[in-house]
Scaffold this motif. Structure first.
Motif, PDB file in Angstrom:
ATOM      1  N   LEU A   1       9.392   2.756  -5.505  1.00 50.21           N
ATOM      2  CA  LEU A   1       8.585   3.962  -5.309  1.00 50.21           C
ATOM      3  C   LEU A   1       9.181   5.118  -6.108  1.00 50.21           C
ATOM      4  N   PRO A   2       8.415   6.198  -6.304  1.00 50.38           N
ATOM      5  CA  PRO A   2       8.952   7.322  -7.094  1.00 50.38           C
ATOM      6  C   PRO A   2      10.289   7.821  -6.553  1.00 50.38           C
ATOM      7  N   VAL A   3      11.274   7.901  -7.429  1.00 46.41           N
ATOM      8  CA  VAL A   3      12.625   8.335  -7.056  1.00 46.41           C
ATOM      9  C   VAL A   3      12.851   9.743  -7.604  1.00 46.41           C
ATOM     10  N   HIS A   4      13.169  10.695  -6.728  1.00 49.57           N
ATOM     11  CA  HIS A   4      13.469  12.034  -7.219  1.00 49.57           C
ATOM     12  C   HIS A   4      14.810  12.545  -6.704  1.00 49.57           C
ATOM     13  N   LEU A   5      15.619  11.656  -6.121  1.00 49.35           N
ATOM     14  CA  LEU A   5      16.931  12.051  -5.616  1.00 49.35           C
ATOM     15  C   LEU A   5      18.033  11.387  -6.429  1.00 49.35           C
ATOM     16  N   SER A   6      19.173  12.068  -6.512  1.00 51.01           N
ATOM     17  CA  SER A   6      20.383  11.496  -7.087  1.00 51.01           C
ATOM     18  C   SER A   6      21.390  11.271  -5.963  1.00 51.01           C
ATOM     19  N   GLU A   7      22.355  10.407  -6.211  1.00 51.57           N
ATOM     20  CA  GLU A   7      23.420  10.185  -5.225  1.00 51.57           C
ATOM     21  C   GLU A   7      24.143  11.499  -4.922  1.00 51.57           C
TER      22      GLU A   7
ATOM     23  N   ASP B   1       0.800  -1.229   0.000  1.00 47.82           N
ATOM     24  CA  ASP B   1       0.000   0.000   0.000  1.00 47.82           C
ATOM     25  C   ASP B   1       0.830   1.275   0.000  1.00 47.82           C
ATOM     26  N   LEU B   2       2.138   1.161  -0.206  1.00 49.07           N
ATOM     27  CA  LEU B   2       3.002   2.330  -0.092  1.00 49.07           C
ATOM     28  C   LEU B   2       2.960   3.175  -1.363  1.00 49.07           C
ATOM     29  N   ALA B   3       2.766   4.483  -1.176  1.00 54.45           N
ATOM     30  CA  ALA B   3       2.717   5.414  -2.304  1.00 54.45           C
ATOM     31  C   ALA B   3       4.028   6.160  -2.480  1.00 54.45           C
ATOM     32  N   GLY B   4       4.783   6.350  -1.397  1.00 52.46           N
ATOM     33  CA  GLY B   4       6.023   7.094  -1.481  1.00 52.46           C
ATOM     34  C   GLY B   4       6.666   7.251  -0.117  1.00 52.46           C
ATOM     35  N   VAL B   5       7.868   7.829  -0.140  1.00 54.67           N
ATOM     36  CA  VAL B   5       8.638   8.087   1.077  1.00 54.67           C
ATOM     37  C   VAL B   5       9.080   9.537   1.054  1.00 54.67           C
ATOM     38  N   ILE B   6       9.067  10.180   2.222  1.00 53.64           N
ATOM     39  CA  ILE B   6       9.450  11.582   2.319  1.00 53.64           C
ATOM     40  C   ILE B   6      10.269  11.787   3.587  1.00 53.64           C
ATOM     41  N   ALA B   7      11.209  12.722   3.538  1.00 59.92           N
ATOM     42  CA  ALA B   7      12.062  13.018   4.697  1.00 59.92           C
ATOM     43  C   ALA B   7      12.023  14.516   4.962  1.00 59.92           C
ATOM     44  N   PRO B   8      10.988  15.015   5.623  1.00 62.66           N
ATOM     45  CA  PRO B   8      10.866  16.463   5.849  1.00 62.66           C
ATOM     46  C   PRO B   8      11.881  16.983   6.853  1.00 62.66           C
ATOM     47  N   CYS B   9      12.489  18.115   6.532  1.00 56.74           N
ATOM     48  CA  CYS B   9      13.356  18.837   7.483  1.00 56.74           C
ATOM     49  C   CYS B   9      14.530  18.015   7.973  1.00 56.74           C
ATOM     50  N   SER B  10      14.946  16.978   7.240  1.00 54.74           N
ATOM     51  CA  SER B  10      15.986  16.096   7.761  1.00 54.74           C
ATOM     52  C   SER B  10      16.955  15.692   6.668  1.00 54.74           C
ATOM     53  N   ASP B  11      18.203  16.144   6.787  1.00 54.32           N
ATOM     54  CA  ASP B  11      19.230  15.713   5.840  1.00 54.32           C
ATOM     55  C   ASP B  11      19.711  14.297   6.121  1.00 54.32           C
ATOM     56  N   ILE B  12      19.801  13.941   7.401  1.00 52.85           N
ATOM     57  CA  ILE B  12      20.408  12.654   7.745  1.00 52.85           C
ATOM     58  C   ILE B  12      19.579  11.480   7.254  1.00 52.85           C
ATOM     59  N   ALA B  13      18.295  11.694   6.972  1.00 51.73           N
ATOM     60  CA  ALA B  13      17.445  10.611   6.487  1.00 51.73           C
ATOM     61  C   ALA B  13      17.476  10.468   4.974  1.00 51.73           C
ATOM     62  N   LEU B  14      18.143  11.376   4.270  1.00 50.15           N
ATOM     63  CA  LEU B  14      18.105  11.342   2.808  1.00 50.15           C
ATOM     64  C   LEU B  14      18.743  10.092   2.202  1.00 50.15           C
TER      65      LEU B  14
END
Length: 401
Positions: free
Chosen positions: A90-96, A65-78
Motif C-alpha cells: 500500500l502507499p508508504v509515506h513514513l520513514s523509520e 480491496d485495501l486502498a491504504g492504512v491510516i493512524a489518526p491521532c495515534s503515535d503508538i500505531a505508527l
C-alpha cells in the motif's frame, strides 16, 4: 469500493471515519476495545491492538480491496502503519526515522540537539531513583513524562527536586517501554500546530494557542485558532518544521506538533507525530482556514493528490468538557439547546448516564468537547459562557457546569 484501514477507534478518530465515508471509502476499525466510538461507525471491525502488527497483517493479507492504512491521532500505531503499508503493498509515506521520532520522545530530543535548533536540557532513564538524583542538576520547573506514551498520561510538572521521584514512578507506570523523560520547562505561549507536508516541505500550516490545565498537570483544555502570533514568528515555525521534515525523511502526509514560543518569539519544538492531531484541531482547521487535514491525510494514505484551498482565517475555539469531581454521571441536560446557540459549530458528548467519571487528568477523562466560531475572541468567549450556562452534567447529587 475500496477500503481504508483505520488504526484506532477512539473519539479522536471519529472524523477520519466520517471523512473517509464522504470520500467513498469503506472503513475497517482496528481497536482492541469493541466499545471504542469509531467501531460503531466503521463498516468492519478487527478486534486487535493497534500495536499487534503481525496479527493485523494476518487478518488483512487475504483482502484485495485495501486502498491504504491510516493512524489518526495515534503515535503508538505508527510502527504498525509502516509495517502494513510495506508488507501489503500500500502507499508508504513514513520513514523509520519519522516513526521513531514520533513514538520515542528521547529520539526526537536527540535529533533536535544534533540539528542545532532551539533546545533545552533533558535527561532520560528507566530508573525513577536515578532520574530523581540526576534531575537535581536541571533548571526548575521541569516536566516529567513517559518516553513513549501520549494523551497526557503520566505527565507531571514539578516545581522542586523533591517532587521528581513520585512523578518519575507515575511516568514509568504509563510508559510502554518503561522509559522516563525529564525536560526543563520552556516558558512562553503553548501552541498546537497542524501541518500538511508535500515534497518534504510544509504546504499548509495552522497554529493554535493552547490553554493548559493548572499544574501539576499539563493537559490541553482549549485551543484557539488562529494563534495570533506575529507573522515573523509563524515564518520561523515553518522554517523549523521544514528542517525537521528533512531530518526525518518525511515527504508526504499529516504532521502534528506541540511548540512553545518564548516571549522573544523563538519557537521550541516539544513533541511531534507524523499523523493528524487530536483535541479537535482538525475541526478548528477546517472551519478557520477551509482546509481539512483529515481529508488531506486520507488522500496521502491512499496515494491520491492532496488538494488545498485555504480561505481567510476565521476565529474558532475548541474547549474540553470535563467533570469537576469523580462520581457517577446521572444525566446530561441542555445539549440540544446548547447546539442551537449562536457561535456553536459542533458539540460532541461522549459520556453517557451511568458512566463513572472523574476530573480531567488525561484525555480519556473528557466528557466531550465544543467547537465555537465567531468574529472575534470576545465573541468566542461569549459563546463559551453561554454553553457553560446551558449544558449541565449531573454527577452523583451535584450539578456541574
Amino acid at each position: 469500493m475500496k477500503t481504508l484501514v483505520v488504526l484506532g477507534a477512539a473519539d479522536g478518530a471519529l472524523s477520519t471515519y466520517r471523512i473517509a465515508a464522504e470520500m467513498g471509502y469503506r472503513t475497517i476499525a482496528v481497536d482492541r476495545s469493541a466499545a471504542a466510538p469509531g467501531v460503531a461507525v466503521a463498516d468492519e471491525y478487527v478486534p486487535l491492538s493497534t500495536r499487534d502488527a503481525d496479527g493485523i497483517q494476518r487478518a488483512l493479507a487475504p483482502r484485495g480491496d485495501l486502498a491504504g492504512v491510516i493512524a489518526p491521532c495515534s503515535d503508538i500505531a505508527l510502527p504498525t502503519l509502516l509495517q502494513l503499508t510495506r508488507v501489503l503493498g500500500l502507499p508508504v509515506h513514513l520513514s523509520e526515522t519519522a516513526v521513531r521520532a514520533s513514538v520515542d520522545k528521547t529520539v526526537l530530543r536527540s535529533m533536535l540537539d544534533g540539528l542545532g535548533v532551539s533546545s533545552y536540557r533533558w535527561i532520560a532513564s528507566h530508573d525513577p531513583r536515578e532520574i530523581a538524583e540526576r534531575a537535581r542538576g536541571l533548571r526548575f520547573p521541569v516536566v516529567v513524562k513517559p518516553a513513549d506514551a501520549q494523551g497526557g498520561r503520566g505527565v507531571t510538572r514539578c516545581e522542586s527536586p523533591e517532587q521528581i521521584l513520585a512523578a518519575a514512578q507515575a511516568a514509568k507506570e504509563r510508559a510502554y517501554g518503561g522509559g522516563i523523560l525529564v525536560e526543563e520547562e520552556i516558558r512562553g505561549t503553548h501552541c498546537g500546530c497542524e501541518c500538511v507536508i508535500e515534497g518534504g516541505r510544509v504546504v499548509f500550516m495552522a497554529m493554535t494557542r493552547r490553554t493548559l490545565s493548572p499544574p501539576p498537570l499539563t493537559l490541553t483544555t482549549a485551543h484557539a485558532m488562529p494563534a495570533g502570533l506575529p507573522p515573523e514568528v509563524e515564518r520561523a515555525c515553518r522554517r523549523l518544521v521544514n528542517r525537521v521534515c528533512g531530518l526525518l525523511g518525511y515527504r508526504r502526509g499529516p504532521l502534528n506538533l506541540d511548540l512553545v514560543v518564548t516571549p522573544g518569539g523563538e519557537p521550541y519544538l516539544i513533541e511531534l507525530g507524523v499523523r493528524t492531531g487530536g483535541n479537535g484541531i482538525d475541526d478548528l482547521t477546517r472551519i478557520c482556514h477551509g482546509v481539512d487535514p483529515v481529508r488531506a491525510a486520507v488522500r496521502a494514505a491512499v496515494g491520491e493528490p492532496i488538494e488545498l484551498r485555504p480561505h481567510i482565517p476565521r476565529p474558532v475555539m475548541w474547549k474540553v468538557l470535563a467533570a469537576e469531581q469523580a462520581g457517577r454521571l446521572v444525566s446530561v441536560s441542555g445539549a440540544e439547546r446548547a447546539r442551537a446557540l449562536p457561535g456553536v459549530a459542533e458539540l460532541v458528548i461522549l459520556a453517557r448516564p451511568g458512566q463513572q467519571v472523574r476530573p480531567y487528568r488525561e484525555v480519556s477523562d473528557k466528557l466531550g468537547w465544543v467547537v465555537l466560531r465567531g468574529d472575534s475572541v470576545a465573541a468566542l468567549d461569549a459563546a463559551a459562557a453561554a454553553v457553560s450556562r446551558t449544558l449541565r452534567f449531573t454527577v452523583a447529587s451535584h450539578v456541574l457546569h
